[in-house]
Write an enzyme that holds these catalytic residues in place. Sequence first.
Site, PDB file in Angstrom:
ATOM      1  N   PHE A  29       0.809  -1.217   0.000  1.00 40.45           N
ATOM      2  CA  PHE A  29       0.000   0.000   0.000  1.00 40.45           C
ATOM      3  C   PHE A  29       0.844   1.269   0.000  1.00 40.45           C
ATOM      4  O   PHE A  29       0.341   2.357  -0.251  1.00 40.45           O
ATOM      5  CB  PHE A  29      -0.960   0.001   1.185  1.00 40.45           C
ATOM      6  CG  PHE A  29      -1.999  -1.090   1.100  1.00 40.45           C
ATOM      7  CD1 PHE A  29      -2.372  -1.610  -0.132  1.00 40.45           C
ATOM      8  CD2 PHE A  29      -2.604  -1.585   2.248  1.00 40.45           C
ATOM      9  CE1 PHE A  29      -3.329  -2.613  -0.223  1.00 40.45           C
ATOM     10  CE2 PHE A  29      -3.557  -2.583   2.164  1.00 40.45           C
ATOM     11  CZ  PHE A  29      -3.919  -3.104   0.934  1.00 40.45           C
ATOM     12  N   ASP A  41     -19.238  -3.389  16.524  1.00 45.96           N
ATOM     13  CA  ASP A  41     -19.231  -4.232  15.328  1.00 45.96           C
ATOM     14  C   ASP A  41     -20.610  -4.307  14.686  1.00 45.96           C
ATOM     15  O   ASP A  41     -20.717  -4.353  13.463  1.00 45.96           O
ATOM     16  CB  ASP A  41     -18.752  -5.636  15.721  1.00 45.96           C
ATOM     17  CG  ASP A  41     -18.541  -6.537  14.508  1.00 45.96           C
ATOM     18  OD1 ASP A  41     -18.071  -6.008  13.484  1.00 45.96           O
ATOM     19  OD2 ASP A  41     -18.841  -7.732  14.592  1.00 45.96           O
ATOM     20  N   HIS A  60     -25.442  -1.999  11.664  1.00 47.36           N
ATOM     21  CA  HIS A  60     -26.615  -2.767  11.253  1.00 47.36           C
ATOM     22  C   HIS A  60     -27.857  -2.455  12.086  1.00 47.36           C
ATOM     23  O   HIS A  60     -28.915  -2.151  11.559  1.00 47.36           O
ATOM     24  CB  HIS A  60     -26.354  -4.273  11.375  1.00 47.36           C
ATOM     25  CG  HIS A  60     -25.166  -4.749  10.601  1.00 47.36           C
ATOM     26  ND1 HIS A  60     -24.866  -4.259   9.360  1.00 47.36           N
ATOM     27  CD2 HIS A  60     -24.224  -5.666  10.886  1.00 47.36           C
ATOM     28  CE1 HIS A  60     -23.776  -4.866   8.911  1.00 47.36           C
ATOM     29  NE2 HIS A  60     -23.366  -5.724   9.823  1.00 47.36           N
ATOM     30  N   LYS A  84     -22.332 -12.925  19.943  1.00 50.15           N
ATOM     31  CA  LYS A  84     -21.709 -14.091  19.310  1.00 50.15           C
ATOM     32  C   LYS A  84     -22.039 -15.300  20.172  1.00 50.15           C
ATOM     33  O   LYS A  84     -22.268 -15.172  21.370  1.00 50.15           O
ATOM     34  CB  LYS A  84     -20.199 -13.918  19.287  1.00 50.15           C
ATOM     35  CG  LYS A  84     -19.764 -12.686  18.522  1.00 50.15           C
ATOM     36  CD  LYS A  84     -19.076 -13.089  17.248  1.00 50.15           C
ATOM     37  CE  LYS A  84     -18.738 -11.885  16.419  1.00 50.15           C
ATOM     38  NZ  LYS A  84     -18.933 -12.121  15.000  1.00 50.15           N
TER      39      LYS A  84
END
EC number: 1.1.1.49
Lengths: 307, 514
Positions: free
Chosen positions: B111, B262, B267, B365
Site C-alpha cells: 500500500f 461491530d 446494522h 456471538k
Amino acid sequence: MITELPDTTTKDISKLLVRLRSETGAMALGRVMTLIIVVDEGGADDAVEAAIHASRQHPSRIIALVAGSGRGASRLDAQVRLGTEAGGSEVVVLRLYGELTKHGASVVTPLLAADSPIVAWWPGPADDVATSPIGQLASRRITDASQGGNPRKALHRRRAEYAAGDTDMAWARATRWRGLLATALDLPPYEPVTSVTVTGATDSASTDLLAGWLAVRLRCPVRRARSAPGTGLVHVRMERKSGPIELDRPDRRTGTLTQPGQPDRRLDLVRPGTAQSLAEELSRLGADEVYREALVKGLPLVTNARN
Amino acid sequence: MSPARISRGTNPLRDPDDLRLPKIAGPCAVVMFGVTGDLARKKLLPAIYDLAGRGLLPPGFSLVGFGRRDWDDAQFAQTVREAVEAGARTTFREDVWRNLSDGLRFVQGEFDDDAAFDKLAATLRALDEERGTGGNAAFYLSIPPDAFEPVCAQLDRSGLATQEQDSWRRVIIEKPFGHDLASARELNQTVEHVFGADSIFRIDHYLGKETVQNLLALRFANQLFEPVWNSHYVDHVQITMAEDIGIAGRAGYYDGIGAARDVIQNHLLQLLALTAMEQPNSFGADELRAEKEKVLAAVRLPEDLAKATARGQYTAGWQGSEKVTGFLQEDGIDPGSTTETYAAVKLEVYTRRWAGVPFYLRTGKRLGKRVTEIAVIFRRAPHLPFTDTATEELGQNAIVIRVQPDEGTTLRFGSKVPGAGTMQVRDVTMDFSYGSAFTESSPEAYERLILDVLLGDPPLFPRHREVELSWRILDRVERFWARKGRPEGYEAGTWGPRSAAELLARDRREWRLP
C-alpha cells in the site's frame, strides 16, 4: 410427492389439494398467482418443467391443461405434484379427453388459487388468445410465436388480436438486446439516431419486435434485413453523426458491441431458455405498454428489406 | 418526422413504463483491494460473477486485483475462478466466465509502494483503451480501516481518484466506519479528502437484503400496518442480531472492538432507523436519508446506563451439538480482555410517534442460533371481554420481520382453541416467507449493492452524517462500559448474560425467543 388421480373430478382434486396442504404444512408457501398452461401432450412435460423452474421466483399454483383426443368419452385424469418435484409450487396436470377437451376453462375454475392473479401460457401455437375462455379468465396471457411453423405470421396474428395483458416470449428474448442498446445511448456523445438496420432470421419474431420498438422510440427509419432461418437476432446498427453503434451476434452466443472511438467489446449474449423467459414474463402481471407499442404501432413503421 | 432527441438524462429507449428493461451498468472497471480476503473470496467475487451471468455488467467490464501476492493475471484469474465456482449463486457457464476473465488483471504491490500504484494507473489506462472502460472506476477497499489512509493517499497521488469530465471514480468502504465519533470523523476526512461525498459508498450489506427493503414496502405500500405503527398501539420493539459463531479467525479485528461497535453502530441502528422513520417523500436517496437522519437524531439513551445496557462475554459451553471454548481462551485474544461479545441497549425515540416506546437492541456471538429480526410487539387489548382463564395463554400481538435466515414476515395474534365448551384463546402465527425455494433466485445483498455502486444509485448506502449520529448514540455507552471492568460471562449457546434478561425484566418485559 406425486399423486395420480385417474378418471377423476375437480371436486376430488380440490379435496386432495387441501388435504396435502394441511398435511405437509410447511410447504404451503404464499402463492402469488395461478399459472394455467394450455398445451398438448407433446409439449406438456417440457412446459411443466419450465414452469416449475420459473415458479422458483414466483410461487404459484401451476395448472397444466393437456388436451388429449377429442373423440370418445369425456374423461379427466389428474396428477398432483407437491414438494421437491414441484420446486416449491403446487402443480396440477389435467389431461382432458372427449367432449371435455372443449371445456378447459370450466375444469380449471374450481381449482384457481383464491384472490390472486391468473396467468395463462400457451407454449405452442395459439389462436384467439384473449377471447378464448381461458384467455378471458386470465388477466395476463403469454404466447410464444417462435413455437409455430411461421413465427412472423404468428406475430402478426398477435398484433391483430392484441388485448391488454398479452405478451409474447419473443419479446422477452429481446430484453437483453434492448438493455444493451439503451445503455449505449445513456452515454455520450448524445446524438440522435438517424436510421437503424435490424438483421435477424426470416423466422425470428424477436427481430421484428426489436425493430418495431426501435422505430417507435427513436422516430427514425428502421429497416429489417433478413438472415438465414434459425440464426435468431443477428445484428443491430444504429446510425449517428459520429458513427454507428453496432451490436453483432453472428453465432447465437457471443456478441460484440462496437462504437466509434472505442474498442470492440465482447459479451455473452446467449438466447435465454424457456424457463428464464417465462420467469421474466411472470415478473410483470400488468399490461406491458412498451410491448404493445412495439407490436401495434412499431411493426408497420418498419421497412422490410427485400434481400 | 425528426428523430427522437437524445441528451444527458434523456434517452428515448428508456421509459418508466418499461419495467423489463434491465439497468445495466455503464462501461467501468472495479479495482479491488484485499482481494485475497475472506469477504472478497466468499461474497464479492461470486457476486461479481452473478452480476455478469445476469447480464448486468457492461460489455468490457474489467476487474483489477491489487495485493501483495506475487501473481500474474492468469494466477489471479484462477483464484477468482475458484472463488466463483465455490460461491456463485447462478450456475457456472463458460461463456460468461470467458468474457469476465478477459478483463481480469492483477497488480502486485504494497500500500505504500508508489511504483505499484503508478502501475495500477497504467493498468486502468490500458483497460480503457483495450476494453473501453470509459475512464470509470470503482475502488473497493476490502481492507482494514488503518490501511485506508495510505491507500487513499496513493490513489490521490497517482491521480486515480480524479474524475475527468463524463467519467466517474467511486470508492466503496465497509464497516467499521471508525471505532468512535472522533475516529469516524478522522476516517471520513481521510476518504473525503480524496473522493467527493457523492463518490463514497459505505456498504452495510444488511441494507441490500430483500427483507430490509421489504420493510419499506410493508410499512409504506400497505394501509394495514402504518395506522398501528406508533405508540398508541406498539408496546416496544426488539431488534436482534444473533450469531452462533464465535470470533473465529477475527481475533485481531474483534478484540477491543466488541459487539456494540461491530454490529449495533451500523446494522442495528440502520434497522432501527428504517423501522422508526417517518414516510419519506419518495424513495430517492436524499429523501430516504433525510428521514433516517431525522429519526437517528431523535434517538436518546436513558439517563441511567447501568439500567439501560447489558454486556457479556461468552464462556466455554455447547453451541448446539458442538463443544466450544470461551472468548478469553480463543486464539489471539488477551486473557484479560474486556471486549464484549454480547451487547444489549435500550433506546428511546423522542418523537410524537414513538414517545414512551422503548427500542431494545441486542447482538451477540455464540448465542442460541443465527437469526436477525425486527419484532414490533403490540400492547394488549385495553379490554378483554373474556374470563382471565380464557386468555391466560394469550401473549401480545406481534409483527416480526425476519431478516435472516428464512427471510419473511410473521404476524402473531390470538385465536380460539378449537373445541366445544370453554372459550380459550392462544397465540397463533401467520407467516409470509420468501421461502428457501424462492430465495435461491433472488439476488444476494452484495450483488445488489455492487450494481448500485456501478450505476451510481445511492439510496441503500448510509452517508457520513448517519455514521456520526450512530456514534453519538454509542459513544456514551462505550465510555460507560470502559469504566466498568469485565463484562459478565454467559455460557456459549445460550441467549446472553443474566443482566440482559434483567434489563427487560425491570420494564416487565422479556426478550423474544427468536
